[in-house]
Design an enzyme around this catalytic site. Structure first.
Site, short mmCIF file in Angstrom:
data_model
loop_
_atom_site.label_atom_id
_atom_site.label_comp_id
_atom_site.label_asym_id
_atom_site.label_seq_id
_atom_site.Cartn_x
_atom_site.Cartn_y
_atom_site.Cartn_z
N SER A 1 -54.13 -18.97 10.50
CA SER A 1 -53.95 -18.48 11.88
C SER A 1 -55.05 -17.29 12.04
O SER A 1 -56.36 -17.46 11.94
CB SER A 1 -52.88 -18.26 12.20
N ASP B 1 -49.28 -28.90 15.22
CA ASP B 1 -49.35 -27.78 15.61
C ASP B 1 -49.55 -27.43 17.19
O ASP B 1 -50.38 -28.21 17.71
CB ASP B 1 -50.75 -26.98 14.92
N HIS C 1 -47.95 -25.57 12.54
CA HIS C 1 -48.88 -24.34 12.34
C HIS C 1 -48.55 -23.71 10.90
O HIS C 1 -49.45 -23.25 10.39
CB HIS C 1 -48.32 -23.32 13.28
#
Length: 461
Positions: free
Chosen positions: A262, A380, A408
């Site tokens: 991320s 995600d 995610h």
């Protein structure tokens, strides 16, 4: 919930942030955990595991005890010619011309524990001569029709020459080799994102340390057991990037592999750009597209910290729902074990507001010459797959793997699949025999020109 309301009211009345994050007691205080002071008063917790390697014993014939040769241990790998021309025009168009070696990217659909591809789609830089959707930077005007009767022929239209706003040339050679756990010059760096901690990498750290890899995983400031300064400027992108620069310079080896998740992907990109000779490979997990970072002015994280503290139970539930493909007891336990989303509202607000990195645009990513593995969880809800596909097209050497059962937090949901993909990428090195064969075929050809690969993209500004 009542406790959160009481603490938030106390926060508003006193003007002090509640639930301050301080260094926590680690479950294994002496098992690979270190506290590094990157700046005076700014201490980061780092998990650093150095495997115990057997000493290399040389035999009389020059070979090692295991049968390998010294050249195998110190192999410099295959040399790849990285040559690109990146042109940015004033209308926002980005044109990338690959003039050197190009590795084709691919998308593999994988399930947890099953690495057999369900479907394969190629994402490659197509030949500009065969790509009608790519406009020519210098278009040729259409032919003028012949005049009819006594009508004077119209003057040919003037050819408008487009001036590029910026041109970047890359011409270098990169050595790409296989990185095994037995190589003492290899180090793996794991960087988490907003609200995470080094504990989210638990499966990866244990897996690769058992394989003999040296692993390093820090807690960002305000996360995990690192100190949490109560100054918003301490959580800007540049402040966090300097922290990771200090960690990287402290533990870096000759060949370093960066693995980011991320927001952590942006820091891995920064380090790969700053230290191209030390960064050997990069892994980007659900990192998103190659666009410059800019905080959203209409985000819920712009609310005051005391209000965010009231909403913390809802935010944690929303993160669980959006970050995992399933929301069962297993996922809740993983979230608790990973110490994820366990930061103060002040730190969360400062982190989201500090994501300002205008340099990290498409051109910045296109300048990278390091091989990159992109891993995306199909479920995600934070990062759409289109963004990682665009990233794969912009990067020079990129391989995109899509895991259908992941979201995610795919490295926590599907640890076996992610670990296998990472290990295969660490051991991967380009096969240059096909390139040599193509060169021989071209030498035997009478008239054959080198293909120029081109991608046309629009920059959103």
């Amino acid at each position: 919930m009542l406790t959160s309301l009481a603490e938030s009211i106390f926060c508003c009345l006193t003007g002090k942030a509640a639930n301050l994050v301080v260094p926590l007691e680690s479950s294994e205080p002496s098992d690979g955990y270190e506290f590094v002071e990157v700046k005076p008063g700014r201490v980061l917790r780092v998990r650093h595991i150095v495997p115990e390697r057997q000493p290399i014993i040389m035999e009389e014939n020059g070979a090692c005890e295991d049968g390998s040769s010294p050249e195998d241990l110190d192999s410099t790998g295959n040399s790849v010619h990285c040559k690109r021309k990146i042109t940015v025009y004033r209308n926002g168009q980005l044109v990338i011309e690959n003039l050197g070696d190009v590795l084709h990217s691919e998308i593999l659909q994988c399930q947890d524990g099953d690495l057999e591809p369900c479907s394969t789609v190629e994402v490659e830089l197509a030949d500009y001569k065969e790509m009608p959707s790519s406009p020519d930077p210098n278009p040729v005007p259409p032919p003028v029709p012949p005049p009819s009767g006594d009508q004077k022929p119209a003057p040919p239209p003037r050819r408008r020459r487009r001036k590029p706003k910026r041109t970047v040339l890359i011409n270098s050679k990169r050595s790409i080799s296989s990185c095994k756990g037995t190589h003492s010059d290899v180090a793996l760096f794991f960087v988490h994102g907003v609200g995470g901690s080094l504990d989210i990498w638990g499966s990866q750290l244990d897996f690769f340390s058992r394989l003999g890899y040296e692993v390093i995983a820090p807690d960002l400031a305000g996360h995990g057991a690192s100190t949490a300064p109560q100054i918003a400027a301490a959580y800007t992108f540049y402040a966090l990037a300097e922290d990771l620069r200090a960690i990287f310079k402290r533990y870096a080896r000759k060949r370093n592999i960066l693995i980011g998740h991320s927001y952590g992907v942006s820091f891995c990109t920064f380090l790969a750009h700053e230290y191209p000779d030390l960064v050997h490979k990069v892994v980007m997990i659900n990192g998103g597209g190659p666009t410059a970072l800019e905080p959203s002015l209409c985000s819920i994280f712009q609310l005051p910290s005391c209000i965010l503290h009231c909403l913390s139970p809802c935010l944690a539930w929303s993160f669980l729902k959006a970050g995992f493909a399933r929301q069962g007891a297993k996922e809740k336990q993983l979230l608790k074990q990973g110490n994820a989303f366990n930061v103060s509202p002040f730190v969360l607000r400062a982190m989201m507001s500090g994501q300002y990195w205008p340099e990290g645009d498409e051109v910045y990513h296109a300048e990278l010459t390091v091989p990159i593995l992109l891993i995306h969880g199909m479920c995600d809800k934070f990062v759409p797959v289109d963004e990682d596909q665009r990233m794969a097209e912009i990067l020079l050497f990129a391989f995109l793997k899509v895991i259908e059962e992941g979201s995610h937090m795919v490295m926590m949901e599907c640890p076996d699949t992610v670990n296998t993909l990472l290990h295969e990428f660490f051991l991967w090195e380009p096969d240059m025999s096909r390139k040599d064969s193509n060169n021989r075929d071209m030498e035997n050809s009478v008239a054959l020109s080198d293909p120029v690969h081109l991608v046309s993209k629009n920059i959103d500004k």
